[in-house]
Design an enzyme around this catalytic site. Sequence first.
Site, PDB file in Angstrom:
ATOM      1  N   ARG A  59      49.059  43.493  80.971  1.00  0.00           N
ATOM      2  CA  ARG A  59      50.507  43.701  80.779  1.00  0.00           C
ATOM      3  C   ARG A  59      50.901  43.362  79.342  1.00  0.00           C
ATOM      4  O   ARG A  59      51.867  43.879  78.802  1.00  0.00           O
ATOM      5  CB  ARG A  59      51.322  42.871  81.782  1.00  0.00           C
ATOM      6  CG  ARG A  59      52.826  42.906  81.536  1.00  0.00           C
ATOM      7  CD  ARG A  59      53.651  42.670  82.808  1.00  0.00           C
ATOM      8  NE  ARG A  59      53.280  41.460  83.508  1.00  0.00           N
ATOM      9  CZ  ARG A  59      53.691  40.225  83.192  1.00  0.00           C
ATOM     10  NH1 ARG A  59      54.507  40.037  82.170  1.00  0.00           N
ATOM     11  NH2 ARG A  59      53.287  39.174  83.882  1.00  0.00           N
ATOM     12  N   TYR A 123      69.410  63.064  75.180  1.00  0.00           N
ATOM     13  CA  TYR A 123      68.588  63.344  76.353  1.00  0.00           C
ATOM     14  C   TYR A 123      69.323  62.770  77.579  1.00  0.00           C
ATOM     15  O   TYR A 123      69.898  61.682  77.502  1.00  0.00           O
ATOM     16  CB  TYR A 123      67.212  62.684  76.172  1.00  0.00           C
ATOM     17  CG  TYR A 123      66.337  62.806  77.392  1.00  0.00           C
ATOM     18  CD1 TYR A 123      65.774  64.032  77.732  1.00  0.00           C
ATOM     19  CD2 TYR A 123      66.100  61.716  78.216  1.00  0.00           C
ATOM     20  CE1 TYR A 123      64.983  64.149  78.861  1.00  0.00           C
ATOM     21  CE2 TYR A 123      65.304  61.827  79.343  1.00  0.00           C
ATOM     22  CZ  TYR A 123      64.757  63.050  79.657  1.00  0.00           C
ATOM     23  OH  TYR A 123      63.973  63.176  80.774  1.00  0.00           O
ATOM     24  N   ASP A 197      64.879  58.925  68.481  1.00  0.00           N
ATOM     25  CA  ASP A 197      64.061  59.586  69.498  1.00  0.00           C
ATOM     26  C   ASP A 197      63.376  60.759  68.792  1.00  0.00           C
ATOM     27  O   ASP A 197      64.002  61.764  68.480  1.00  0.00           O
ATOM     28  CB  ASP A 197      64.971  60.080  70.639  1.00  0.00           C
ATOM     29  CG  ASP A 197      64.197  60.768  71.758  1.00  0.00           C
ATOM     30  OD1 ASP A 197      63.032  61.172  71.525  1.00  0.00           O
ATOM     31  OD2 ASP A 197      64.754  60.911  72.854  1.00  0.00           O
ATOM     32  N   LYS A 222      55.556  64.654  76.393  1.00  0.00           N
ATOM     33  CA  LYS A 222      55.810  65.994  75.876  1.00  0.00           C
ATOM     34  C   LYS A 222      54.712  66.424  74.886  1.00  0.00           C
ATOM     35  O   LYS A 222      53.568  66.486  75.246  1.00  0.00           O
ATOM     36  CB  LYS A 222      57.217  66.040  75.260  1.00  0.00           C
ATOM     37  CG  LYS A 222      58.296  65.346  76.104  1.00  0.00           C
ATOM     38  CD  LYS A 222      58.531  66.029  77.453  1.00  0.00           C
ATOM     39  CE  LYS A 222      59.327  65.173  78.436  1.00  0.00           C
ATOM     40  NZ  LYS A 222      60.611  64.681  77.977  1.00  0.00           N
TER      41      LYS A 222
HETATM   42  C1  PLP Z   1      61.485  63.639  78.237  1.00  0.00           C
HETATM   43  C2  PLP Z   1      62.318  63.003  77.224  1.00  0.00           C
HETATM   44  C3  PLP Z   1      62.661  61.640  77.300  1.00  0.00           C
HETATM   45  C4  PLP Z   1      62.261  60.761  78.477  1.00  0.00           C
HETATM   46  O1  PLP Z   1      60.899  60.632  78.595  1.00  0.00           O
HETATM   47  P1  PLP Z   1      60.095  60.432  79.990  1.00  0.00           P
HETATM   48  O2  PLP Z   1      58.680  60.413  79.562  1.00  0.00           O
HETATM   49  O3  PLP Z   1      60.461  61.566  80.898  1.00  0.00           O
HETATM   50  O4  PLP Z   1      60.545  59.134  80.564  1.00  0.00           O
HETATM   51  C5  PLP Z   1      63.411  61.119  76.268  1.00  0.00           C
HETATM   52  N1  PLP Z   1      63.830  61.861  75.235  1.00  0.00           N
HETATM   53  C6  PLP Z   1      63.538  63.178  75.129  1.00  0.00           C
HETATM   54  C7  PLP Z   1      64.029  63.948  73.962  1.00  0.00           C
HETATM   55  C8  PLP Z   1      62.777  63.787  76.121  1.00  0.00           C
HETATM   56  O5  PLP Z   1      62.499  65.096  76.024  1.00  0.00           O
END
Ligand code: PLP
Length: 406
Positions: A59, A123, A197, A222
Amino acid sequence: MTHKNINGLATAAIHACSAVMPEHAHAMPIFATSSFTFDNAAQGMARFSGEEKGYTYSRFGNPTTDAAAKLIADLEAFGITDEKGNTIEAWGLLTASGQAAMATMIMSHISAGDTILSGPSLYGGTHEFFHSILPRFGVGYIALDLNDTVLLEATLQQKASIKIIHLESPANPGMQCIDIAAVSRLAKKFDVLVTVDNTFATPYLQQPFKLGTDLIFHSTTKFLNGHGNAIGGVIIGKDQQSLQKVYHTYKLLGVNANPFDAFLLLQGIKTLATRMDRHCSNAAVAARFLQQHPAVSKVNYNGLETHPDYELSKSQMRHAGAVLSFELKDGFEGAIRFIDKLNIFVRAVSLGTTDRLVSHPASMSHAGVAREQRLKAGITDGLIRMSVGLEDITDLIADLEQALST
Ligand SMILES: *Cc1c(COP(=O)(O)O)cnc(C)c1O
């Protein structure tokens, strides 16, 4: 790490994994273990006090997850030097999801009475976290057009409670971009932390540290993983020190990633640059095709000269990215008909996988949002979101063409 003899980010993505490989393994092994052993009590004590480097409990850290986090940190820091000309030693923490990364990063730096400032497009999960979780802990939230620097400066001046500016660029659904360097400059002046982000861009397309940002997070689910086979996230700071607060929260919330998903992520990142080049060139062709099609009323892609943020995106990104959205003239019914006619496209939410994904926000991801509120966010009835894959572009265009024909 310093990238000795490495001049390109593609090479770094393949070779920069700096972990020492046990038994000279070529690929990073999966360390499926919860604990790590100590030779004696003194060593256990030294490990826990931090006197001696080494693992204790997964962890808190694990060789496979750390290797993936460090690799992404190295890519975010690639070619960026400090005042002395040394490459910065960015640091990363791998999390169970992008949401876990965002929430941990934000919670580490806010307290009751503070306010978070962001752009208008976020998001969905981030938006909901800011709206429905943080207020219960006394944290406020304001959204404004961050490219309006006069308004931004006035807001920072008026509201001393603002502690974080959280950016998403490019952002859903319009692929709007934020001038990251301009916002970071103003934030410095008011001693406000800037978090980004960077999921849509990845470090291959955009390096927010170059533009003055403090912390970066990704949903590695992604483009970084790229194959759609694991959920994950990462938080990156410019050095280990800058992640100290985050690490404290990380350990106590228990948001760590697991070594199996980290292994898949490490595999995916090796081809990041090659994939992004192809993703982006396919997206650019698809955007141009859609723009001239009579059934389409509007295309939102920051790589088109007609996009309001075309110049800005060019100035801070290598390519415009591989996510776009467009509006069909026939609205809701037209969108449903189009989606159902597609042959090669996969109907799914998410983005950044090798194959193309297409979704209709009004009937899928945003079906639960009141129509009026949805429209305000630019999610019209006929809006289609597309993550362009790595297929042959001729197949992609042919599928779009037949699905758009009536
Ligand atoms: C998918 C996504 C998230 C969240 O990520 P998860 O892996 O689904 O928890 C945050 N920001 C953006 C721009 C995303 O496309």
